[in-house]
Design a protein around this motif. Structure first.
Motif, PDB file in Angstrom:
ATOM      1  N   GLN A 197     -27.130   8.735 -30.630  1.00 14.39           N
ATOM      2  CA  GLN A 197     -26.445   9.979 -30.593  1.00 14.39           C
ATOM      3  C   GLN A 197     -26.233  10.387 -32.103  1.00 14.39           C
ATOM      4  OE1 GLN A 197     -24.236  10.362 -27.290  1.00 14.39           O
ATOM      5  NE2 GLN A 197     -25.425  11.719 -26.136  1.00 14.39           N
ATOM      6  N   LYS A 198     -27.033  10.552 -33.192  1.00 13.41           N
ATOM      7  CA  LYS A 198     -26.671  10.811 -34.352  1.00 13.41           C
ATOM      8  C   LYS A 198     -25.875  11.891 -34.666  1.00 13.41           C
ATOM      9  CE  LYS A 198     -30.449   8.378 -36.823  1.00 13.41           C
ATOM     10  NZ  LYS A 198     -31.283   8.302 -37.703  1.00 13.41           N
ATOM     11  N   PHE A 199     -26.083  12.876 -33.741  1.00 13.35           N
ATOM     12  CA  PHE A 199     -25.169  14.053 -33.826  1.00 13.35           C
ATOM     13  C   PHE A 199     -23.706  13.863 -33.635  1.00 13.35           C
ATOM     14  CE2 PHE A 199     -25.831  14.083 -29.515  1.00 13.35           C
ATOM     15  CZ  PHE A 199     -24.832  14.950 -29.054  1.00 13.35           C
ATOM     16  N   MET A 200     -23.240  12.869 -32.798  1.00 16.86           N
ATOM     17  CA  MET A 200     -22.081  12.216 -32.505  1.00 16.86           C
ATOM     18  C   MET A 200     -21.532  11.400 -33.497  1.00 16.86           C
ATOM     19  SD  MET A 200     -21.277  13.090 -29.474  1.00 16.86           S
ATOM     20  CE  MET A 200     -19.988  12.005 -28.652  1.00 16.86           C
ATOM     21  N   MET A 201     -22.427  10.770 -34.349  1.00 21.31           N
ATOM     22  CA  MET A 201     -22.046   9.895 -35.255  1.00 21.31           C
ATOM     23  C   MET A 201     -21.692  10.857 -36.653  1.00 21.31           C
ATOM     24  SD  MET A 201     -24.755   6.877 -34.933  1.00 21.31           S
ATOM     25  CE  MET A 201     -25.518   6.903 -36.499  1.00 21.31           C
ATOM     26  N   ARG A 202     -22.466  12.142 -36.807  1.00 19.32           N
ATOM     27  CA  ARG A 202     -22.155  12.969 -37.826  1.00 19.32           C
ATOM     28  C   ARG A 202     -21.088  13.548 -37.600  1.00 19.32           C
ATOM     29  NH1 ARG A 202     -24.697  16.906 -41.469  1.00 19.32           N
ATOM     30  NH2 ARG A 202     -24.034  18.820 -41.049  1.00 19.32           N
ATOM     31  N   GLN A 203     -20.720  14.150 -36.372  1.00 21.08           N
ATOM     32  CA  GLN A 203     -19.331  14.834 -36.059  1.00 21.08           C
ATOM     33  C   GLN A 203     -18.388  13.743 -36.284  1.00 21.08           C
ATOM     34  OE1 GLN A 203     -19.179  18.011 -35.433  1.00 21.08           O
ATOM     35  NE2 GLN A 203     -17.167  17.578 -35.731  1.00 21.08           N
ATOM     36  N   ALA A 204     -18.315  12.489 -35.842  1.00 20.06           N
ATOM     37  CA  ALA A 204     -17.290  11.515 -36.117  1.00 20.06           C
ATOM     38  C   ALA A 204     -16.857  11.325 -37.535  1.00 20.06           C
ATOM     39  CB  ALA A 204     -17.547  10.200 -35.524  1.00 20.06           C
ATOM     40  N   MET A 205     -18.053  11.301 -38.622  1.00 19.94           N
ATOM     41  CA  MET A 205     -17.772  11.113 -40.019  1.00 19.94           C
ATOM     42  C   MET A 205     -17.289  12.433 -40.540  1.00 19.94           C
ATOM     43  SD  MET A 205     -18.363   8.043 -41.044  1.00 19.94           S
ATOM     44  CE  MET A 205     -18.540   8.236 -42.622  1.00 19.94           C
ATOM     45  N   ILE A 206     -17.650  13.761 -40.186  1.00 22.96           N
ATOM     46  CA  ILE A 206     -17.215  14.921 -40.669  1.00 22.96           C
ATOM     47  C   ILE A 206     -15.727  14.854 -40.313  1.00 22.96           C
ATOM     48  CG2 ILE A 206     -17.136  17.374 -40.060  1.00 22.96           C
ATOM     49  CD1 ILE A 206     -20.093  17.274 -39.784  1.00 22.96           C
ATOM     50  N   GLU A 207     -15.186  14.557 -39.052  1.00 27.65           N
ATOM     51  CA  GLU A 207     -13.626  14.666 -38.684  1.00 27.65           C
ATOM     52  C   GLU A 207     -12.941  13.292 -39.483  1.00 27.65           C
ATOM     53  OE1 GLU A 207     -13.299  14.374 -34.603  1.00 27.65           O
ATOM     54  OE2 GLU A 207     -14.532  16.029 -34.197  1.00 27.65           O
ATOM     55  N   GLU A 208     -13.663  12.351 -39.583  1.00 24.89           N
ATOM     56  CA  GLU A 208     -12.825  11.102 -40.277  1.00 24.89           C
ATOM     57  C   GLU A 208     -12.869  11.386 -41.701  1.00 24.89           C
ATOM     58  OE1 GLU A 208     -14.187   6.701 -41.448  1.00 24.89           O
ATOM     59  OE2 GLU A 208     -14.571   7.394 -39.232  1.00 24.89           O
ATOM     60  N   LEU A 209     -13.636  12.087 -42.469  1.00 26.67           N
ATOM     61  CA  LEU A 209     -13.564  12.218 -43.835  1.00 26.67           C
ATOM     62  C   LEU A 209     -12.883  13.696 -44.214  1.00 26.67           C
ATOM     63  CD1 LEU A 209     -17.269  11.078 -44.729  1.00 26.67           C
ATOM     64  CD2 LEU A 209     -15.008   9.893 -45.074  1.00 26.67           C
ATOM     65  N   GLY A 210     -12.753  14.293 -43.200  1.00 21.13           N
ATOM     66  CA  GLY A 210     -12.061  15.776 -43.369  1.00 21.13           C
ATOM     67  C   GLY A 210     -12.953  16.751 -44.171  1.00 21.13           C
ATOM     68  N   LEU A 211     -14.243  16.661 -43.496  1.00 18.72           N
ATOM     69  CA  LEU A 211     -15.317  17.631 -44.174  1.00 18.72           C
ATOM     70  C   LEU A 211     -15.532  18.803 -43.116  1.00 18.72           C
ATOM     71  CD1 LEU A 211     -17.901  14.800 -45.233  1.00 18.72           C
ATOM     72  CD2 LEU A 211     -16.207  16.026 -46.683  1.00 18.72           C
ATOM     73  N   GLN A 212     -14.595  19.509 -42.403  1.00 22.32           N
ATOM     74  CA  GLN A 212     -14.753  20.516 -41.789  1.00 22.32           C
ATOM     75  C   GLN A 212     -15.265  21.837 -42.222  1.00 22.32           C
ATOM     76  OE1 GLN A 212     -12.335  18.207 -41.342  1.00 22.32           O
ATOM     77  NE2 GLN A 212     -12.288  17.401 -39.020  1.00 22.32           N
ATOM     78  N   ALA A 213     -14.537  21.885 -43.409  1.00 24.43           N
ATOM     79  CA  ALA A 213     -14.744  22.984 -44.315  1.00 24.43           C
ATOM     80  C   ALA A 213     -16.072  23.162 -44.744  1.00 24.43           C
ATOM     81  CB  ALA A 213     -13.632  23.123 -45.271  1.00 24.43           C
ATOM     82  N   GLU A 214     -16.664  21.858 -45.324  1.00 24.52           N
ATOM     83  CA  GLU A 214     -17.937  21.879 -45.733  1.00 24.52           C
ATOM     84  C   GLU A 214     -18.837  22.176 -44.476  1.00 24.52           C
ATOM     85  OE1 GLU A 214     -15.527  19.783 -46.632  1.00 24.52           O
ATOM     86  OE2 GLU A 214     -15.418  19.692 -48.850  1.00 24.52           O
ATOM     87  N   ALA A 215     -18.765  21.909 -43.357  1.00 27.26           N
ATOM     88  CA  ALA A 215     -19.796  21.858 -42.197  1.00 27.26           C
ATOM     89  C   ALA A 215     -19.633  23.302 -41.968  1.00 27.26           C
ATOM     90  CB  ALA A 215     -19.195  21.042 -41.199  1.00 27.26           C
ATOM     91  N   GLU A 216     -18.553  23.943 -42.017  1.00 27.89           N
ATOM     92  CA  GLU A 216     -18.401  25.392 -41.656  1.00 27.89           C
ATOM     93  C   GLU A 216     -19.258  26.309 -42.553  1.00 27.89           C
ATOM     94  OE1 GLU A 216     -14.542  26.616 -41.247  1.00 27.89           O
ATOM     95  OE2 GLU A 216     -14.038  25.160 -39.537  1.00 27.89           O
TER      96      GLU A 216
END
Length: 99
Positions: free
Chosen positions: A76-95
């Motif tokens: 599940q790559k989407f789960m890996m992507r979400q975990a990295m977004i949270e770990e790296l603090g990239l929520q603003a960029e994702a939005e």
């Protein structure tokens, strides 16, 4: 992924994109090492620099014991992507990407 699993210490590897404010997206990989093997992020990136184009060398390398899987055994790559977004603090960029 195909080149990365040729590394002598790598058992499995999966690549995916994570959001980046300047570039839009950057490459991240999750790596599972072979039992008893050791390698660091710079080892992986250096090894890849010799074998692939510079834009294919991941900025983010994470070593894991397991990957998130479906009940049918698919990664599940989407789960890996979400975990990295949270770990790296990239929520603003994702939005920004979804806007």
């Amino acid at each position: 992924e195909e080149v990365l699993i040729q590394h002598p210490a790598v058992s499995q590897a999966y690549a995916f994109g994570v959001p980046d404010y300047h570039l839009g997206e950057e490459l991240a990989v999750w790596v599972k090492l072979k039992p008893g093997a050791s390698a660091g992020s710079e080892d992986i990136r250096g090894w890849l620099r010799e074998r692939v184009a510079h834009f294919k060398v991941p900025r983010h390398v994470k070593f894991v014991a397991d990957f998130p899987m479906t009940v049918t055994g698919k990664v599940q790559k989407f789960m890996m992507r979400q975990a990295m977004i949270e770990e790296l603090g990239l929520q603003a960029e994702a939005e920004i990407q979804t806007a």
